[in-house]
Write a protein that holds these residues in place. Structure first.
Motif, mmCIF file in Angstrom:
data_model
loop_
_atom_site.group_PDB
_atom_site.id
_atom_site.type_symbol
_atom_site.label_atom_id
_atom_site.label_comp_id
_atom_site.label_asym_id
_atom_site.label_seq_id
_atom_site.Cartn_x
_atom_site.Cartn_y
_atom_site.Cartn_z
ATOM 1 N N ALA A 143 42.847 31.622 44.752
ATOM 2 C CA ALA A 143 43.471 31.741 46.038
ATOM 3 C C ALA A 143 44.979 31.386 46.231
ATOM 4 O O ALA A 143 45.411 30.360 46.259
ATOM 5 C CB ALA A 143 42.657 31.011 47.116
ATOM 6 N N PRO A 144 45.954 32.371 45.660
ATOM 7 C CA PRO A 144 45.581 33.862 45.134
ATOM 8 C C PRO A 144 45.305 33.806 43.628
ATOM 9 O O PRO A 144 45.772 32.814 43.043
ATOM 10 C CB PRO A 144 46.886 34.323 45.343
ATOM 11 N N CYS A 145 44.740 34.707 43.125
ATOM 12 C CA CYS A 145 44.721 34.888 41.669
ATOM 13 C C CYS A 145 46.069 35.369 41.130
ATOM 14 O O CYS A 145 46.676 36.094 41.723
ATOM 15 C CB CYS A 145 43.870 36.010 41.309
ATOM 16 N N PRO A 146 46.547 34.749 40.316
ATOM 17 C CA PRO A 146 47.794 34.953 39.769
ATOM 18 C C PRO A 146 48.109 36.004 38.971
ATOM 19 O O PRO A 146 49.356 36.409 38.408
ATOM 20 C CB PRO A 146 48.415 33.546 39.179
ATOM 21 N N SER A 147 47.305 36.562 38.379
ATOM 22 C CA SER A 147 47.216 37.501 37.317
ATOM 23 C C SER A 147 46.284 38.838 37.528
ATOM 24 O O SER A 147 45.215 38.472 38.129
ATOM 25 C CB SER A 147 47.109 37.084 36.028
ATOM 26 N N SER A 148 46.680 39.838 36.972
ATOM 27 C CA SER A 148 46.079 41.081 37.219
ATOM 28 C C SER A 148 44.880 40.974 36.000
ATOM 29 O O SER A 148 45.042 40.571 34.944
ATOM 30 C CB SER A 148 46.813 42.394 36.909
ATOM 31 N N GLY A 149 43.626 41.640 36.295
ATOM 32 C CA GLY A 149 42.603 41.697 35.082
ATOM 33 C C GLY A 149 41.348 42.585 35.398
ATOM 34 O O GLY A 149 41.471 43.064 36.532
ATOM 35 N N LEU A 150 40.521 42.519 34.763
ATOM 36 C CA LEU A 150 39.244 43.110 34.701
ATOM 37 C C LEU A 150 37.908 42.332 34.862
ATOM 38 O O LEU A 150 37.782 41.261 34.161
ATOM 39 C CB LEU A 150 39.152 44.030 33.602
ATOM 40 N N PHE A 151 37.112 42.508 35.804
ATOM 41 C CA PHE A 151 36.057 42.023 36.065
ATOM 42 C C PHE A 151 34.735 43.039 35.435
ATOM 43 O O PHE A 151 34.856 44.411 35.953
ATOM 44 C CB PHE A 151 35.409 41.788 37.267
ATOM 45 N N VAL A 152 33.930 42.884 34.701
ATOM 46 C CA VAL A 152 32.912 43.782 34.204
ATOM 47 C C VAL A 152 31.364 43.096 34.217
ATOM 48 O O VAL A 152 31.513 41.783 34.061
ATOM 49 C CB VAL A 152 33.105 44.062 32.566
ATOM 50 N N HIS A 153 30.548 44.094 34.703
ATOM 51 C CA HIS A 153 29.184 43.528 35.285
ATOM 52 C C HIS A 153 28.100 44.650 34.716
ATOM 53 O O HIS A 153 28.539 45.722 34.635
ATOM 54 C CB HIS A 153 29.411 43.213 36.526
ATOM 55 N N GLY A 154 26.980 43.988 34.495
ATOM 56 C CA GLY A 154 25.872 45.158 34.374
ATOM 57 C C GLY A 154 25.163 45.139 35.445
ATOM 58 O O GLY A 154 24.826 44.429 36.209
ATOM 59 N N ASP A 155 24.751 46.520 35.783
ATOM 60 C CA ASP A 155 24.042 46.951 37.060
ATOM 61 C C ASP A 155 22.468 46.512 37.040
ATOM 62 O O ASP A 155 21.838 46.630 37.944
ATOM 63 C CB ASP A 155 24.024 48.292 37.396
ATOM 64 N N LYS A 156 22.096 46.007 35.850
ATOM 65 C CA LYS A 156 20.786 45.419 36.099
ATOM 66 C C LYS A 156 20.760 43.864 35.592
ATOM 67 O O LYS A 156 19.711 43.157 34.957
ATOM 68 C CB LYS A 156 20.032 46.191 34.511
ATOM 69 N N ASP A 157 21.880 43.337 35.906
ATOM 70 C CA ASP A 157 21.920 41.678 35.649
ATOM 71 C C ASP A 157 21.024 41.102 36.889
ATOM 72 O O ASP A 157 21.123 41.130 37.975
ATOM 73 C CB ASP A 157 23.354 41.255 36.028
ATOM 74 N N ALA A 158 20.001 40.401 36.085
ATOM 75 C CA ALA A 158 18.980 39.460 36.995
ATOM 76 C C ALA A 158 19.487 38.137 37.332
ATOM 77 O O ALA A 158 18.884 37.440 38.132
ATOM 78 C CB ALA A 158 17.642 39.522 36.390
ATOM 79 N N VAL A 159 20.711 37.566 36.821
ATOM 80 C CA VAL A 159 21.190 36.322 36.864
ATOM 81 C C VAL A 159 22.202 36.431 37.803
ATOM 82 O O VAL A 159 22.110 35.391 38.897
ATOM 83 C CB VAL A 159 21.670 35.865 35.496
ATOM 84 N N VAL A 160 22.936 37.252 37.818
ATOM 85 C CA VAL A 160 24.268 37.315 38.920
ATOM 86 C C VAL A 160 24.044 38.700 39.669
ATOM 87 O O VAL A 160 24.273 39.686 38.802
ATOM 88 C CB VAL A 160 25.540 37.270 38.165
ATOM 89 N N PRO A 161 23.890 38.800 40.800
ATOM 90 C CA PRO A 161 23.701 40.206 41.327
ATOM 91 C C PRO A 161 25.135 40.784 41.668
ATOM 92 O O PRO A 161 26.067 40.086 41.641
ATOM 93 C CB PRO A 161 23.437 39.830 42.721
ATOM 94 N N THR A 162 24.963 42.066 41.298
ATOM 95 C CA THR A 162 26.085 42.755 41.429
ATOM 96 C C THR A 162 27.005 42.440 42.551
ATOM 97 O O THR A 162 28.355 42.580 42.770
ATOM 98 C CB THR A 162 25.793 44.332 41.203
ATOM 99 N N SER A 163 26.142 42.244 43.589
ATOM 100 C CA SER A 163 27.021 42.160 45.022
ATOM 101 C C SER A 163 27.783 41.013 45.125
ATOM 102 O O SER A 163 28.679 40.852 45.822
ATOM 103 C CB SER A 163 25.842 42.103 46.215
ATOM 104 N N ALA A 164 27.490 39.840 44.130
ATOM 105 C CA ALA A 164 28.154 38.521 44.200
ATOM 106 C C ALA A 164 29.467 38.860 43.786
ATOM 107 O O ALA A 164 30.658 38.513 43.914
ATOM 108 C CB ALA A 164 27.459 37.457 43.399
#
Length: 223
Positions: A143-164
């Protein structure tokens, strides 16, 4: 892929380091998943991330957090691991004094540590956060994030929901001057089992967009 040992807060830390061929090349630090759940610098995703940056002319360091492999110390619930990450960046900068910039790439627990390091080091100009555990750890420090970047996630992730992850990304996207991108790998679980190649395709495409003209194929790179 030279083995290196560098000093950390609680003793020696073990790593693998690939130097760039140019003096002013940027640095990349790669951070592995949770030490208490089998995470090491030899994790397939971490290993492949390492070469994504090495093949684009970076000086790249991946290392074991304290208590993992030959790294001294013991697990410290994130506080000590953040210190380890800072020590890794310090070491990489000490042997690359002319480096013009730095990137951080982290996987799962390593993504959480990497984003904290990003907040503390203004020279970090880009990040890759893979399977960021946005439901397990507090990311409100961005808050705030100081740099640009990429988040990548799997849609079958059972540990961390995509919604999070989506909620976190949407929050960060509101900042002016910073571009936060999100990509979802179809069919991928939290560990990207059987989907590492697809994941690296996403990462490579993003890096080539941010760093045009740097791609260099290497016979040492993994699939």
């Amino acid at each position: 892929m030279p083995e290196v040992i560098f000093p950390g807060e609680k003793g020696r830390l073990e790593g693998r380091y690939q130097p760039a061929k140019t003096r002013n090349a940027p640095i990349a630090i790669i951070l592995h998943p949770h030490p208490q759940f089998g995470g090491t610098m030899n994790n397939p995703v971490v290993y492949n991330l390492y070469y994504q940056f090495a093949n684009r002319g970076f000086s790249v360091l991946r290392f074991n957090f304290r208590g993992v492999g030959r790294s001294q110390g013991s697990f410290d619930h994130g506080t000590g691991e953040l210190s380890d990450a800072a020590a890794a960046l310090d070491w990489a900068q000490s042997i690359n004094p002319d480096a013009r910039a730095c990137w951080i790439a982290g996987f799962s627990f390593g993504a959480w540590i990497g984003m904290q390091l990003l907040m503390r080091r203004p020279e970090v100009e880009g990040f890759i956060s893979i399977a960021a555990p946005a439901n397990l750890y507090d990311f409100s420090f961005l808050a705030p994030c100081p740099s640009s970047g990429l988040f990548v996630h799997g849609d079958k992730d059972a540990v961390v929901p995509t919604s999070a992850v989506q909620t976190l990304v949407e929050k960060l996207k509101t900042q002016k001057g910073i571009v936060i991108e999100q990509q979802v790998v179809p069919g991928a679980n939290h560990f990207f089992d059987g989907k590492t190649e697809d994941l690296m395709g996403v990462v490579g495409t993003y890096l080539d967009k941010r760093l045009p003209g740097t791609r260099k194929d290497s016979k040492d790179s993994a699939a």
